[in-house]
Design a protein around this motif. Structure first.
Motif, PDB file in Angstrom:
ATOM      1  N   ILE A 122     -34.599   0.419  46.521  1.00  0.00           N
ATOM      2  CA  ILE A 122     -34.903   1.189  47.693  1.00  0.00           C
ATOM      3  C   ILE A 122     -36.012   2.626  47.631  1.00  0.00           C
ATOM      4  CG2 ILE A 122     -33.582   1.736  50.049  1.00  0.00           C
ATOM      5  CD1 ILE A 122     -31.451   1.167  49.211  1.00  0.00           C
ATOM      6  N   ALA A 123     -36.859   2.161  48.273  1.00  0.00           N
ATOM      7  CA  ALA A 123     -38.229   2.822  48.352  1.00  0.00           C
ATOM      8  C   ALA A 123     -38.366   3.940  49.682  1.00  0.00           C
ATOM      9  CB  ALA A 123     -39.229   1.802  48.350  1.00  0.00           C
ATOM     10  N   PRO A 124     -39.278   4.669  49.712  1.00  0.00           N
ATOM     11  CA  PRO A 124     -39.378   5.596  51.437  1.00  0.00           C
ATOM     12  C   PRO A 124     -40.643   5.317  51.677  1.00  0.00           C
ATOM     13  CG  PRO A 124     -40.013   6.974  49.187  1.00  0.00           C
ATOM     14  CD  PRO A 124     -39.711   5.727  48.801  1.00  0.00           C
ATOM     15  N   TRP A 125     -41.121   5.566  52.188  1.00  0.00           N
ATOM     16  CA  TRP A 125     -42.114   5.358  53.412  1.00  0.00           C
ATOM     17  C   TRP A 125     -43.130   6.521  53.235  1.00  0.00           C
ATOM     18  CZ3 TRP A 125     -43.388   9.649  56.422  1.00  0.00           C
ATOM     19  CH2 TRP A 125     -42.067  10.943  56.446  1.00  0.00           C
ATOM     20  N   ASN A 126     -43.297   7.500  52.389  1.00  0.00           N
ATOM     21  CA  ASN A 126     -44.378   8.640  53.222  1.00  0.00           C
ATOM     22  C   ASN A 126     -45.031   8.198  51.403  1.00  0.00           C
ATOM     23  OD1 ASN A 126     -41.854   9.090  50.474  1.00  0.00           O
ATOM     24  ND2 ASN A 126     -42.610  11.201  50.866  1.00  0.00           N
ATOM     25  N   PHE A 127     -44.946   7.782  50.441  1.00  0.00           N
ATOM     26  CA  PHE A 127     -46.175   7.048  49.574  1.00  0.00           C
ATOM     27  C   PHE A 127     -44.981   5.874  49.527  1.00  0.00           C
ATOM     28  CE2 PHE A 127     -45.981  11.702  48.650  1.00  0.00           C
ATOM     29  CZ  PHE A 127     -47.390  11.994  48.982  1.00  0.00           C
ATOM     30  N   LYS A 189     -24.325  -3.685  49.463  1.00  0.00           N
ATOM     31  CA  LYS A 189     -22.282  -4.676  49.036  1.00  0.00           C
ATOM     32  C   LYS A 189     -22.041  -4.998  47.599  1.00  0.00           C
ATOM     33  CE  LYS A 189     -22.270  -5.208  54.141  1.00  0.00           C
ATOM     34  NZ  LYS A 189     -21.190  -6.759  54.781  1.00  0.00           N
ATOM     35  N   LEU A 190     -23.051  -5.362  47.319  1.00  0.00           N
ATOM     36  CA  LEU A 190     -23.347  -5.711  45.861  1.00  0.00           C
ATOM     37  C   LEU A 190     -23.086  -4.794  44.462  1.00  0.00           C
ATOM     38  CD1 LEU A 190     -25.947  -8.237  46.405  1.00  0.00           C
ATOM     39  CD2 LEU A 190     -23.942  -9.283  47.085  1.00  0.00           C
ATOM     40  N   PRO A 191     -22.427  -5.763  43.411  1.00  0.00           N
ATOM     41  CA  PRO A 191     -22.042  -4.797  42.315  1.00  0.00           C
ATOM     42  C   PRO A 191     -23.844  -5.131  41.417  1.00  0.00           C
ATOM     43  CG  PRO A 191     -21.534  -7.310  42.260  1.00  0.00           C
ATOM     44  CD  PRO A 191     -22.109  -6.847  43.712  1.00  0.00           C
ATOM     45  N   PHE A 192     -24.617  -4.092  42.010  1.00  0.00           N
ATOM     46  CA  PHE A 192     -26.174  -3.593  41.117  1.00  0.00           C
ATOM     47  C   PHE A 192     -25.772  -3.365  39.822  1.00  0.00           C
ATOM     48  CE2 PHE A 192     -28.364  -4.858  44.675  1.00  0.00           C
ATOM     49  CZ  PHE A 192     -29.200  -5.484  44.719  1.00  0.00           C
ATOM     50  N   ASP A 193     -26.224  -3.493  38.798  1.00  0.00           N
ATOM     51  CA  ASP A 193     -26.157  -2.286  37.508  1.00  0.00           C
ATOM     52  C   ASP A 193     -26.542  -0.914  38.166  1.00  0.00           C
ATOM     53  OD1 ASP A 193     -24.402  -4.696  35.926  1.00  0.00           O
ATOM     54  OD2 ASP A 193     -26.498  -5.976  35.859  1.00  0.00           O
ATOM     55  N   HIS A 194     -27.798  -0.989  38.771  1.00  0.00           N
ATOM     56  CA  HIS A 194     -28.439   0.349  38.650  1.00  0.00           C
ATOM     57  C   HIS A 194     -29.421   0.825  40.015  1.00  0.00           C
ATOM     58  CE1 HIS A 194     -29.718   4.534  37.271  1.00  0.00           C
ATOM     59  NE2 HIS A 194     -31.162   4.022  38.561  1.00  0.00           N
ATOM     60  N   ILE A 195     -29.163   1.433  40.239  1.00  0.00           N
ATOM     61  CA  ILE A 195     -29.605   1.307  41.870  1.00  0.00           C
ATOM     62  C   ILE A 195     -30.743   3.296  42.119  1.00  0.00           C
ATOM     63  CG2 ILE A 195     -29.587   2.473  44.445  1.00  0.00           C
ATOM     64  CD1 ILE A 195     -26.470   0.941  44.799  1.00  0.00           C
ATOM     65  N   PHE A 196     -31.983   3.036  42.350  1.00  0.00           N
ATOM     66  CA  PHE A 196     -33.099   3.861  42.391  1.00  0.00           C
ATOM     67  C   PHE A 196     -33.035   4.087  42.721  1.00  0.00           C
ATOM     68  CE2 PHE A 196     -36.919   5.759  41.716  1.00  0.00           C
ATOM     69  CZ  PHE A 196     -36.889   6.882  40.600  1.00  0.00           C
ATOM     70  N   PHE A 197     -33.017   5.322  43.497  1.00  0.00           N
ATOM     71  CA  PHE A 197     -33.117   5.467  45.485  1.00  0.00           C
ATOM     72  C   PHE A 197     -33.626   6.532  45.553  1.00  0.00           C
ATOM     73  CE2 PHE A 197     -31.987   8.058  49.456  1.00  0.00           C
ATOM     74  CZ  PHE A 197     -32.556   7.216  50.597  1.00  0.00           C
ATOM     75  N   THR A 198     -34.738   6.763  46.267  1.00  0.00           N
ATOM     76  CA  THR A 198     -36.088   7.643  46.774  1.00  0.00           C
ATOM     77  C   THR A 198     -35.699   7.370  48.588  1.00  0.00           C
ATOM     78  OG1 THR A 198     -37.495   7.093  45.407  1.00  0.00           O
ATOM     79  CG2 THR A 198     -38.179   8.733  46.705  1.00  0.00           C
ATOM     80  N   GLY A 199     -35.855   9.309  48.611  1.00  0.00           N
ATOM     81  CA  GLY A 199     -35.008   9.508  50.515  1.00  0.00           C
ATOM     82  C   GLY A 199     -34.464  10.604  50.519  1.00  0.00           C
TER      83      GLY A 199
END
Length: 479
Positions: A122-127, A189-199
């Protein structure tokens, strides 16, 4: 009763179908040749190199970011990440041998780096390009499938990313889902194996709660109020030039930008003069005005324009002095570089991350006061010290906690391929970039191989007679 699905229900169905495809594909990719990972990365590199102008145009349409600044902060970091990864991928993926202690005599062991599986970015808007594609490089290098959710606040760049991914990958390998918060909610809601979030830290908490439902591992690249400390030993002109660039590039919408300056009171006025000169030289070199300058970006949207404008007004109402700044233009989402002094600790600008072109300057008498002030706040993503005092440098390094530290510069550490990037506690969980990004999307699987026949471990099998007890006593005493 109507059976026609709403748009979000249709999208939800599509998300579920893609997720199932990626689960199956991820099992296949676990055993594929490393050369296939490299081919995906090389294809991505070639696309970026060939499409620099469309990338520049898309980001300009989103918030008028200058083309050269796009090259410096969006395209160059992505290409560097790909090249660095390709250079080291073979070594990173090799099993790492580990030594066996005497108590494990006869065994051989190693660590195998395996992909985590289906990953969500899940990516942010600033870059919007850099911070979406950079993690994608690490995820692909580690052998994962990826669902990528760009920011809805930069629609032109998000559309370009969707086009790029569609041209390069099958949807069971990488798929983009654009949209607002409702799309993110469906994905979480889904069982992802990893989540990478920037925010932001506030949204990071939401991500972590959702991940907890499936015991999904997370990398959270967050933010916070990153301070710049300046003492009387500093070359003020040099520090002003570096802080001006680090703060006002991307219109201050940078997670590692200096959020505020803590400066020794004896040099505060001189620094302020240098800072104003440096900002004008860098972002209004033709002296036509920042609103005319082609070197100065804009706030991403009206919502953030209003938020930053209110921060300035609140600070001024609470006694701050405006030493640089001017009239904002709501119709252009334009706020000029703004520098404030005599800022109250109760002003909102000193309590929340600014994420815009506003720099408060706060004075201190001795370095202990500066350290105490920093430690009274959540741990920042970065800390910057400008000065020549080795004792101050050592004290700051040992007495504060932050995601990173730069000495006599700022922001620069983000582009160092061999340094881990990330925060601590409120400013983030986990690291990224280079080897550290590869590890974020990998599982370290330990493998132990035992000999057949007599082994050390068999000497302590039950029944627990005197002989076994003596062996245990020897192990506990000497090994």
């Amino acid at each position: 009763m109507s059976t026609v699905k709403t748009p979000i229900e249709t999208y939800s169905s599509s998300i579920g179908e893609v997720f199932s495809k990626q689960q199956k594909q991820s099992l296949h990719m676990r055993s594929e040749n490393i050369k296939q990972r490299a081919r995906r990365l090389k294809a991505l590199q070639l696309w970026v190199e060939k499409n620099q102008k469309p990338i520049q145009d898309a980001i300009y349409k989103d918030f008028k970011k200058p083309a050269t600044e796009v090259n410096i902060t969006e395209i160059y970091p992505v290409l560097t990440e790909i090249k660095h990864t390709l250079q080291h991928l073979n070594n990173w993926t090799k099993p790492a041998k580990v030594d066996a202690p005497i108590s494990m005599m006869g065994t051989t062991s190693y660590i195998q780096y395996e992909p985590k599986g289906v990953c969500l970015i899940i990516a942010p808007w600033n870059f919007p390009f850099n911070l979406a594609i950079g993690p994608l490089v690490s995820a692909l290098a580690a052998g994962n499938t990826v669902v990528l959710k760009p920011s809805e606040m930069t629609p032109h760049t998000s559309e370009l990313i969707d086009t790029m991914v569609g041209e390069l990958f099958k949807e069971e390998e990488v798929r983009v889902f654009n949209g607002g918060i409702e799309v993110s909610q469906e994905l979480l809601k889904l069982p992802f194996d990893h989540i990478f979030f920037t925010g932001s830290p506030s949204v990071g908490k939401v991500i972590m709660k959702a991940a907890a439902e499936h015991l999904t591992s997370v990398t959270l690249e967050l933010g916070g109020k990153s301070p710049a400390i300046i003492d009387q030993s500093t070359n003020l002109k040099d520090a002003a030039e570096k802080i001006a660039w680090g703060k006002f590039i991307n219109n201050g919408q940078t997670c590692v930008a200096p959020d505020y300056v803590l400066i020794q009171n004896t040099v505060a006025d001189a620094f302020a003069e240098h800072l104003i000169g440096a900002v004008k030289q860098q972002f209004d070199s033709k002296k036509q005005g920042f609103d005319i300058s082609t070197d100065y970006a804009r706030i991403v949207n009206q919502k953030h324009f209003n938020r930053i404008n209110e921060l300035i007004k609140d600070a001024l109402e609470k006694g701050a002095e405006l030493i640089m700044g001017g009239e904002a233009k709501a119709d252009e989402n334009f706020i000029p570089p703004t520098v404030l002094t005599s800022v109250s600790d109760k002003a909102a600008v000193m309590e929340e991350e600014i994420f815009g072109p506003v720099l408060p300057i706060r004075t201190y008498e001795n370095i202990d006061d500066a350290i105490e002030f920093i430690n009274s706040k959540p741990k920042p993503l970065a800390l910057y010290y400008f000065g020549k005092h080795s004792s101050n440098k050592k004290l700051i390094l040992n007495s504060t906690s932050s995601g990173a530290v730069c000495i006599n510069d700022c922001v620069l550490h983000f582009n160092h391929p061999n340094l881990p990037f990330g925060g601590v506690n409120n400013s983030g969980i986990g690291k990224s970039h280079g080897w550290h990004g590869f590890m974020a999307f990998s599982n370290e699987k330990p493998v132990l191989k035992q000999r057949v026949g007599l082994t050390t471990s068999k000497t302590v099998y039950p029944p627990y007679n005197n002989r076994v007890q003596q062996v245990v006593n020897l192990l506990m005493k000497y090994f």
